[in-house]
Design a protein around this motif. Structure first.
Motif, PDB file in Angstrom:
ATOM      1  N   ALA A  62      -1.114   0.660   5.320  1.00  0.00           N
ATOM      2  CA  ALA A  62      -1.467  -0.684   5.801  1.00  0.00           C
ATOM      3  C   ALA A  62      -2.879  -1.058   5.349  1.00  0.00           C
ATOM      4  O   ALA A  62      -3.121  -2.183   4.888  1.00  0.00           O
ATOM      5  N   ILE A  63      -3.820  -0.132   5.473  1.00  0.00           N
ATOM      6  CA  ILE A  63      -5.205  -0.421   5.087  1.00  0.00           C
ATOM      7  C   ILE A  63      -5.302  -0.671   3.583  1.00  0.00           C
ATOM      8  O   ILE A  63      -5.917  -1.653   3.145  1.00  0.00           O
ATOM      9  N   GLY A  73       0.765  -1.237   0.000  1.00  0.00           N
ATOM     10  CA  GLY A  73       0.000   0.000   0.000  1.00  0.00           C
ATOM     11  C   GLY A  73       0.791   1.279   0.000  1.00  0.00           C
ATOM     12  O   GLY A  73       0.237   2.360  -0.251  1.00  0.00           O
ATOM     13  N   THR A  74       2.099   1.219   0.264  1.00  0.00           N
ATOM     14  CA  THR A  74       2.871   2.461   0.427  1.00  0.00           C
ATOM     15  C   THR A  74       2.887   3.317  -0.831  1.00  0.00           C
ATOM     16  O   THR A  74       2.755   4.542  -0.765  1.00  0.00           O
ATOM     17  N   GLY A  93      -2.963  -1.561   1.403  1.00  0.00           N
ATOM     18  CA  GLY A  93      -2.266  -2.781   0.984  1.00  0.00           C
ATOM     19  C   GLY A  93      -3.036  -4.032   1.329  1.00  0.00           C
ATOM     20  O   GLY A  93      -3.125  -4.969   0.525  1.00  0.00           O
ATOM     21  N   ASP A  94      -3.628  -4.061   2.523  1.00  0.00           N
ATOM     22  CA  ASP A  94      -4.383  -5.246   2.926  1.00  0.00           C
ATOM     23  C   ASP A  94      -5.700  -5.354   2.165  1.00  0.00           C
ATOM     24  O   ASP A  94      -6.104  -6.441   1.746  1.00  0.00           O
ATOM     25  N   ALA A  95      -6.389  -4.234   1.988  1.00  0.00           N
ATOM     26  CA  ALA A  95      -7.697  -4.265   1.329  1.00  0.00           C
ATOM     27  C   ALA A  95      -7.592  -4.682  -0.127  1.00  0.00           C
ATOM     28  O   ALA A  95      -8.419  -5.456  -0.622  1.00  0.00           O
ATOM     29  N   ALA A  96      -6.577  -4.194  -0.823  1.00  0.00           N
ATOM     30  CA  ALA A  96      -6.489  -4.437  -2.267  1.00  0.00           C
ATOM     31  C   ALA A  96      -5.655  -5.651  -2.640  1.00  0.00           C
ATOM     32  O   ALA A  96      -5.815  -6.189  -3.748  1.00  0.00           O
ATOM     33  N   PHE A  97      -4.781  -6.116  -1.743  1.00  0.00           N
ATOM     34  CA  PHE A  97      -3.861  -7.184  -2.127  1.00  0.00           C
ATOM     35  C   PHE A  97      -3.853  -8.367  -1.147  1.00  0.00           C
ATOM     36  O   PHE A  97      -4.135  -9.501  -1.538  1.00  0.00           O
ATOM     37  N   GLN A  98      -3.499  -8.110   0.102  1.00  0.00           N
ATOM     38  CA  GLN A  98      -3.344  -9.225   1.043  1.00  0.00           C
ATOM     39  C   GLN A  98      -4.667  -9.946   1.311  1.00  0.00           C
ATOM     40  O   GLN A  98      -4.725 -11.184   1.298  1.00  0.00           O
ATOM     41  N   ALA A  99      -5.740  -9.186   1.562  1.00  0.00           N
ATOM     42  CA  ALA A  99      -7.033  -9.821   1.853  1.00  0.00           C
ATOM     43  C   ALA A  99      -7.562 -10.615   0.661  1.00  0.00           C
ATOM     44  O   ALA A  99      -7.985 -11.768   0.821  1.00  0.00           O
ATOM     45  N   PRO A 100      -7.558 -10.061  -0.555  1.00  0.00           N
ATOM     46  CA  PRO A 100      -8.014 -10.857  -1.699  1.00  0.00           C
ATOM     47  C   PRO A 100      -7.169 -12.105  -1.938  1.00  0.00           C
ATOM     48  O   PRO A 100      -7.704 -13.158  -2.297  1.00  0.00           O
ATOM     49  N   ARG A 101      -5.846 -12.008  -1.730  1.00  0.00           N
ATOM     50  CA  ARG A 101      -4.994 -13.191  -1.928  1.00  0.00           C
ATOM     51  C   ARG A 101      -5.359 -14.280  -0.927  1.00  0.00           C
ATOM     52  O   ARG A 101      -5.473 -15.460  -1.282  1.00  0.00           O
ATOM     53  N   ARG A 102      -5.546 -13.869   0.331  1.00  0.00           N
ATOM     54  CA  ARG A 102      -5.846 -14.861   1.349  1.00  0.00           C
ATOM     55  C   ARG A 102      -7.211 -15.516   1.109  1.00  0.00           C
ATOM     56  O   ARG A 102      -7.376 -16.729   1.285  1.00  0.00           O
ATOM     57  N   PHE A 135       5.892  -2.133   7.145  1.00  0.00           N
ATOM     58  CA  PHE A 135       5.829  -2.913   8.363  1.00  0.00           C
ATOM     59  C   PHE A 135       7.236  -3.205   8.897  1.00  0.00           C
ATOM     60  O   PHE A 135       8.208  -3.250   8.143  1.00  0.00           O
ATOM     61  N   ASP A 136       7.303  -3.377  10.203  1.00  0.00           N
ATOM     62  CA  ASP A 136       8.554  -3.751  10.885  1.00  0.00           C
ATOM     63  C   ASP A 136       9.633  -2.689  10.737  1.00  0.00           C
ATOM     64  O   ASP A 136      10.821  -3.003  10.713  1.00  0.00           O
TER      65      ASP A 136
END
Length: 579
Positions: free
Chosen positions: A456-457, A389-390, A459-468, A439-440
């Protein structure tokens, strides 16, 4: 004239910048001339070794001439469909007629129309307005000439190949937010050269596809005419071309892997759910870097953007607005398209033009189709960068308070979200800068008080959440492998940013090796165990191949269990309120 937002203020390029632009242009052309003259000097010195007969293939009754450099042959800019101009604008691609006239395939074809970039950068990263304009629009246009007659395909092969080699084929689909990009930006020669060195040669294919409103126009009118998701249909037509002609280049049409990054990866995933998961025999495996189906609604959800386009082109008084758009002068239409929201603007990843549900090719929200098991049952690799998301949060530097972030989520991302849903998102993604993205990185990289939280929001909304979600519903029924790239973590403000893993897949890195093994064997692992074993992903183990460069460049196996509660809640909310 490009309009650039910088430091929150709107600027228009002024005449006093022209001398700077002229100097930059002269430098660019001088550099290009230096490269050309240097090559001619080397050519004159080497002489005979370079004057070999160029490679040729036969397509139908035509002889197609390519180029050879070292161990790699290239055939570039081959038309694979009828030019989508005139009557064919905003229509599905029509197959190319049989090739009857011989031609040279020495250079890439034009890129499909590129949407102008509307850039807004914070002062600490911002450049002078004239330079920003030059880099984002002027230089891009010079380096990447575009036009509607753009549906071409490129084939890169080992030079030792014969028509009977029957090599595996990897088909690349480029990213760029469905707004910019071209196959010419990705030299498949590095992938082919790497595959030769590994003793597992492959053929690399890439194609252009229509972008922005030209490829993903959406509205009730578009739905009624059956012409939604044209960019996906362009890609599909290119895959049909591969089935028909790749044997002439020494490829095996039964061993095709489709591979993409960002919008290209989303495209790959949409082909997996298209026609309820029917591959039509066009591919046998898939690779997705930073992209899986995102929660989207029907094509009619983009009606407001279509209406604005019609208004800005003078077509609003016509009874058939789609016919009016087809008949427009290209420059008028392109100018109006450039006024629609840009991926580098305030809307960021909430794109106006992207694959949407059309009721025929994509029958339902892609994530719903995945949940229903209506997806191609093929082996696949999927992965993300740690700080997706950065790159997109950079343009949101005006969000400096919790209230600002809440307003942005409500106004742009999740208009129908309840107050309780927004409160929970903000609670799960706190304003503590040590918790955000990159992160980190502890207290560092906090460009603004809310920058790391917003990153963070997004990146997770558009990439990490859909992948999972994608893995949750497929990992136990088909062979899957997943990765996380933490390389380039030290990049200021960006960390392991979106697209940073391209250096590992096109730069001859270890991800390239895994993808080549996968293309050959339907398994990314090296049969000779020369690189780290990559375990399959299952919902029980959730093992990720993690690429790191701190403290040393290495590969380790980690668990896909970070931010579980936050990502799960985002998934639920986004599914309930698709864009």
């Amino acid at each position: 004239m490009a309009r650039i937002k910088h430091d929150g203020n709107l600027h228009v390029f002024q005449p006093h910048h022209r001398s700077l632009l002229n100097r930059l242009k002269i430098m660019m052309y001088s550099t290009r001339w230096l490269v050309v003259t240097t090559f001619l000097f080397i050519y004159s010195v080497i002489g005979t070794p370079l004057r070999r007969a160029p490679p040729v293939v036969t397509l139908d009754s035509a002889t197609v001439t390519g180029t050879q450099f070292g161990r790699v042959n290239r055939y570039l800019g081959i038309p694979f469909a009828q030019p989508p101009v005139g009557y064919l604008r905003f229509r599905r691609p029509e197959p190319i007629a049989p090739y009857t006239e011989s031609f040279s395939a020495l250079t890439y074809g034009k890129a499909c129309p590129q949407q102008d970039v509307q850039l807004s950068l914070p002062g600490i990263l911002g450049l002078a307005d004239g330079i920003v304009d030059f880099l984002t629009n002027t230089a891009w246009g010079v380096a990447l000439p575009d036009g509607e007659d753009c549906l071409t395909i490129n084939v890169v092969t080992p030079s030792s190949i014969t028509p009977t080699s029957k090599l595996p084929v990897i088909v690349w689909i480029y990213g760029g937010g469905f707004q910019i990009g071209s196959s010419s930006l990705y030299d498949g020669g590095s992938v082919v050269e790497k595959s030769i060195s590994m003793g597992e040669p492959v053929i690399f294919v890439s194609m252009n596809y229509r972008l922005s409103a030209f490829g993903f126009l959406a509205s009730q009118e578009v739905k009624d005419a059956g012409v939604a998701n044209l960019g996906l249909h362009d890609q599909r037509e290119a895959l049909r071309w591969v089935q028909k002609y790749i044997h002439s280049f020494g490829g095996d049409p039964a061993k095709v892997t489709i591979w993409g990054e960002s919008a290209g990866a989303v495209s790959v995933s949409m082909h997996m759910v298209a026609n309820d998961g029917d591959t039509e025999g066009l591919y046998r495996a898939a690779v997705m870097q930073s992209g899986t189906p995102v929660p989207v609604g029907d094509v009619t959800k983009a009606q407001i953007h279509y209406n604005n386009l019609v208004e800005n082109t003078g077509c609003s008084d016509e009874s058939d607005t789609l016919a009016c758009l087809r008949a427009l002068d290209y420059e008028i239409l392109k100018g109006a398209v450039d006024q629609t929201p840009s991926i580098t603007g305030y809307n960021t990843l909430v794109l106006p033009w992207l694959p949407r549900t059309d009721g025929t090719f994509i029958k339902e929200d892609g994530q719903r189709l995945v949940q229903q098991g209506k997806i191609a049952n093929v082996p696949y690799i999927v992965g993300d960068c740690d700080d997706e998301g950065t790159l997109f949060a950079l343009v949101l530097n005006n969000l400096t308070t919790t209230s600002d972030v809440r307003g942005y989520l409500k106004d742009v991302w999740i208009a129908d979200a309840t107050d309780a849903e927004l409160d929970q998102i903000l609670a799960l993604y706190p304003g503590d800068i040590t918790k955000g993205s990159p992160f980190d990185t502890n207290i560092f990289n906090a460009l603004t008080p809310q920058y790391k939280r917003v990153a963070a929001i997004l990146g997770d909304a558009a990439f990490q959440a859909p992948r999972r979600l994608f893995l949750d519903h497929t990992a136990n029924t088909q062979n899957t492998w997943s990765f996380l790239s933490k390389r380039l973590k030290a990049s200021p403000f960006l960390g392991s940013f979106h697209a940073s893993d391209l250096l590992n897949s096109f730069g001859g890195g270890d991800l390239t090796e895994y993808i080549i093994h996968f293309t050959n064997n339907l398994d990314p692992n090296d049969p000779n165990r020369r690189i780290t074993d990559w375990p399959k992903y299952t919902t029980d183990t959730r093992q990720l191949m993690t690429f790191q460069d701190l403290p040393i460049r290495r590969r380790i196996i980690t668990q896909d269990n970070y931010r579980q509660e936050a990502i799960a809640f985002l998934t639920t909310v986004m599914l309930a309120h698709p864009i």
